[in-house]
Scaffold this motif. Structure first.
Motif, PDB file in Angstrom:
ATOM      1  N   ILE A  21       0.854  -1.191   0.000  1.00 41.03           N
ATOM      2  CA  ILE A  21       0.000   0.000   0.000  1.00 41.03           C
ATOM      3  C   ILE A  21       0.887   1.237   0.000  1.00 41.03           C
ATOM      4  O   ILE A  21       1.809   1.348   0.813  1.00 41.03           O
ATOM      5  N   LYS A  22       0.610   2.151  -0.895  1.00 37.01           N
ATOM      6  CA  LYS A  22       1.412   3.377  -0.953  1.00 37.01           C
ATOM      7  C   LYS A  22       1.076   4.276   0.237  1.00 37.01           C
ATOM      8  O   LYS A  22      -0.091   4.425   0.606  1.00 37.01           O
ATOM      9  N   TRP A  23       2.104   4.863   0.816  1.00 40.28           N
ATOM     10  CA  TRP A  23       1.912   5.703   1.992  1.00 40.28           C
ATOM     11  C   TRP A  23       1.019   6.898   1.697  1.00 40.28           C
ATOM     12  O   TRP A  23       0.186   7.268   2.512  1.00 40.28           O
ATOM     13  N   LYS A  24       1.153   7.489   0.514  1.00 40.96           N
ATOM     14  CA  LYS A  24       0.339   8.658   0.178  1.00 40.96           C
ATOM     15  C   LYS A  24      -1.146   8.293   0.178  1.00 40.96           C
ATOM     16  O   LYS A  24      -1.996   9.110   0.536  1.00 40.96           O
ATOM     17  N   ASP A  25      -1.466   7.045  -0.167  1.00 41.55           N
ATOM     18  CA  ASP A  25      -2.857   6.593  -0.127  1.00 41.55           C
ATOM     19  C   ASP A  25      -3.350   6.456   1.309  1.00 41.55           C
ATOM     20  O   ASP A  25      -4.506   6.766   1.608  1.00 41.55           O
ATOM     21  N   ILE A  26      -2.489   6.009   2.204  1.00 41.07           N
ATOM     22  CA  ILE A  26      -2.864   5.896   3.613  1.00 41.07           C
ATOM     23  C   ILE A  26      -3.090   7.282   4.211  1.00 41.07           C
ATOM     24  O   ILE A  26      -4.060   7.503   4.938  1.00 41.07           O
ATOM     25  N   GLU A  27      -2.215   8.223   3.897  1.00 40.60           N
ATOM     26  CA  GLU A  27      -2.418   9.595   4.385  1.00 40.60           C
ATOM     27  C   GLU A  27      -3.722  10.169   3.839  1.00 40.60           C
ATOM     28  O   GLU A  27      -4.458  10.844   4.561  1.00 40.60           O
ATOM     29  N   SER A  28      -4.031   9.894   2.583  1.00 39.29           N
ATOM     30  CA  SER A  28      -5.277  10.347   1.977  1.00 39.29           C
ATOM     31  C   SER A  28      -6.468   9.729   2.712  1.00 39.29           C
ATOM     32  O   SER A  28      -7.484  10.396   2.946  1.00 39.29           O
ATOM     33  N   LEU A  29      -6.359   8.465   3.099  1.00 38.76           N
ATOM     34  CA  LEU A  29      -7.409   7.801   3.869  1.00 38.76           C
ATOM     35  C   LEU A  29      -7.609   8.481   5.216  1.00 38.76           C
ATOM     36  O   LEU A  29      -8.741   8.746   5.627  1.00 38.76           O
ATOM     37  N   PHE A  30      -6.510   8.787   5.910  1.00 31.68           N
ATOM     38  CA  PHE A  30      -6.616   9.481   7.201  1.00 31.68           C
ATOM     39  C   PHE A  30      -7.408  10.781   7.054  1.00 31.68           C
ATOM     40  O   PHE A  30      -8.304  11.066   7.840  1.00 31.68           O
ATOM     41  N   ILE A  31      -7.085  11.545   6.040  1.00 28.30           N
ATOM     42  CA  ILE A  31      -7.752  12.835   5.823  1.00 28.30           C
ATOM     43  C   ILE A  31      -9.231  12.621   5.484  1.00 28.30           C
ATOM     44  O   ILE A  31     -10.099  13.333   5.985  1.00 28.30           O
ATOM     45  N   ALA A  32      -9.532  11.596   4.674  1.00 29.80           N
ATOM     46  CA  ALA A  32     -10.925  11.301   4.324  1.00 29.80           C
ATOM     47  C   ALA A  32     -11.731  10.879   5.550  1.00 29.80           C
ATOM     48  O   ALA A  32     -12.939  11.104   5.614  1.00 29.80           O
ATOM     49  N   LEU A  33     -11.056  10.288   6.537  1.00 25.51           N
ATOM     50  CA  LEU A  33     -11.726   9.886   7.772  1.00 25.51           C
ATOM     51  C   LEU A  33     -11.917  11.050   8.732  1.00 25.51           C
ATOM     52  O   LEU A  33     -12.516  10.895   9.786  1.00 25.51           O
ATOM     53  N   GLY A  34     -11.368  12.215   8.372  1.00 27.56           N
ATOM     54  CA  GLY A  34     -11.528  13.404   9.196  1.00 27.56           C
ATOM     55  C   GLY A  34     -10.340  13.700  10.088  1.00 27.56           C
ATOM     56  O   GLY A  34     -10.436  14.527  10.994  1.00 27.56           O
ATOM     57  N   ALA A  35      -9.220  13.083   9.826  1.00 23.08           N
ATOM     58  CA  ALA A  35      -8.027  13.278  10.653  1.00 23.08           C
ATOM     59  C   ALA A  35      -7.294  14.566  10.277  1.00 23.08           C
ATOM     60  O   ALA A  35      -7.394  15.049   9.157  1.00 23.08           O
ATOM     61  N   GLU A  36      -6.566  15.069  11.248  1.00 23.81           N
ATOM     62  CA  GLU A  36      -5.616  16.154  11.003  1.00 23.81           C
ATOM     63  C   GLU A  36      -4.233  15.516  10.943  1.00 23.81           C
ATOM     64  O   GLU A  36      -3.877  14.742  11.826  1.00 23.81           O
ATOM     65  N   VAL A  37      -3.479  15.848   9.908  1.00 20.30           N
ATOM     66  CA  VAL A  37      -2.132  15.309   9.739  1.00 20.30           C
ATOM     67  C   VAL A  37      -1.146  16.455   9.883  1.00 20.30           C
ATOM     68  O   VAL A  37      -1.257  17.462   9.184  1.00 20.30           O
ATOM     69  N   HIS A  38      -0.209  16.314  10.819  1.00 21.06           N
ATOM     70  CA  HIS A  38       0.773  17.356  11.095  1.00 21.06           C
ATOM     71  C   HIS A  38       2.184  16.815  10.878  1.00 21.06           C
ATOM     72  O   HIS A  38       2.491  15.697  11.301  1.00 21.06           O
ATOM     73  N   GLU A  39       2.990  17.629  10.226  1.00 20.45           N
ATOM     74  CA  GLU A  39       4.393  17.278  10.017  1.00 20.45           C
ATOM     75  C   GLU A  39       5.132  17.318  11.348  1.00 20.45           C
ATOM     76  O   GLU A  39       4.899  18.205  12.168  1.00 20.45           O
ATOM     77  N   ARG A  40       6.024  16.374  11.556  1.00 17.47           N
ATOM     78  CA  ARG A  40       6.878  16.345  12.738  1.00 17.47           C
ATOM     79  C   ARG A  40       8.332  16.357  12.251  1.00 17.47           C
ATOM     80  O   ARG A  40       8.601  16.554  11.081  1.00 17.47           O
ATOM     81  N   GLU A  41       9.243  16.101  13.164  1.00 12.10           N
ATOM     82  CA  GLU A  41      10.649  16.104  12.775  1.00 12.10           C
ATOM     83  C   GLU A  41      10.969  14.860  11.936  1.00 12.10           C
ATOM     84  O   GLU A  41      10.374  13.806  12.106  1.00 12.10           O
ATOM     85  N   GLY A  42      11.903  15.041  11.026  1.00  9.68           N
ATOM     86  CA  GLY A  42      12.314  13.939  10.159  1.00  9.68           C
ATOM     87  C   GLY A  42      11.184  13.466   9.273  1.00  9.68           C
ATOM     88  O   GLY A  42      10.468  14.246   8.670  1.00  9.68           O
ATOM     89  N   SER A  43      11.006  12.146   9.239  1.00  8.75           N
ATOM     90  CA  SER A  43       9.955  11.570   8.394  1.00  8.75           C
ATOM     91  C   SER A  43       8.697  11.247   9.196  1.00  8.75           C
ATOM     92  O   SER A  43       7.836  10.511   8.730  1.00  8.75           O
ATOM     93  N   ARG A  44       8.577  11.814  10.358  1.00  9.07           N
ATOM     94  CA  ARG A  44       7.428  11.533  11.212  1.00  9.07           C
ATOM     95  C   ARG A  44       6.254  12.455  10.890  1.00  9.07           C
ATOM     96  O   ARG A  44       6.430  13.599  10.514  1.00  9.07           O
ATOM     97  N   ILE A  45       5.056  11.900  11.104  1.00 10.33           N
ATOM     98  CA  ILE A  45       3.841  12.697  11.042  1.00 10.33           C
ATOM     99  C   ILE A  45       2.988  12.347  12.261  1.00 10.33           C
ATOM    100  O   ILE A  45       3.057  11.228  12.769  1.00 10.33           O
ATOM    101  N   ALA A  46       2.226  13.314  12.720  1.00 10.01           N
ATOM    102  CA  ALA A  46       1.266  13.089  13.797  1.00 10.01           C
ATOM    103  C   ALA A  46      -0.116  13.081  13.173  1.00 10.01           C
ATOM    104  O   ALA A  46      -0.460  13.972  12.392  1.00 10.01           O
ATOM    105  N   VAL A  47      -0.897  12.066  13.507  1.00  8.52           N
ATOM    106  CA  VAL A  47      -2.253  11.956  12.988  1.00  8.52           C
ATOM    107  C   VAL A  47      -3.209  12.064  14.170  1.00  8.52           C
ATOM    108  O   VAL A  47      -3.113  11.294  15.121  1.00  8.52           O
ATOM    109  N   LEU A  48      -4.108  13.033  14.117  1.00 10.72           N
ATOM    110  CA  LEU A  48      -5.104  13.240  15.159  1.00 10.72           C
ATOM    111  C   LEU A  48      -6.463  12.854  14.587  1.00 10.72           C
ATOM    112  O   LEU A  48      -6.955  13.481  13.650  1.00 10.72           O
TER     113      LEU A  48
END
Length: 84
Positions: A21-48
């Protein structure tokens, strides 16, 4: 959520675990579910999502998510009551 997001959600919950599964598709899924995605340090992201925060690492150099990360995402979404 559109059909594409429903397909990604089904892929996340598929057995055996899908490691392509491509990561960009998973991030898109998070957003479609109503999540907030925030950039963190390095390659990390926080999903609320549903007042629950989870930290994930974007995969690199390949764009696909490994099986361990897919499993972690599945367990987290399941704990939030999100299933296909």
């Amino acid at each position: 959520m559109n059909k594409r997001h429903q397909k990604i959600l089904s892929d996340v919950f598929a057995r055996p675990v899908n490691g392509s599964i491509k990561w960009k598709d998973i991030e898109s899924l998070f957003i479609a579910l109503g999540a907030e995605v925030h950039e963190r340090e390095g390659s990390r992201i926080a999903v609320l999502l549903k007042k629950q925060k989870k930290i994930f690492h974007r995969p690199h150099p390949k764009p696909t998510t490994d099986k361990g990360a897919v499993n972690s995402i599945r367990v987290w979404l399941d704990s939030l009551g999100i299933r296909p």
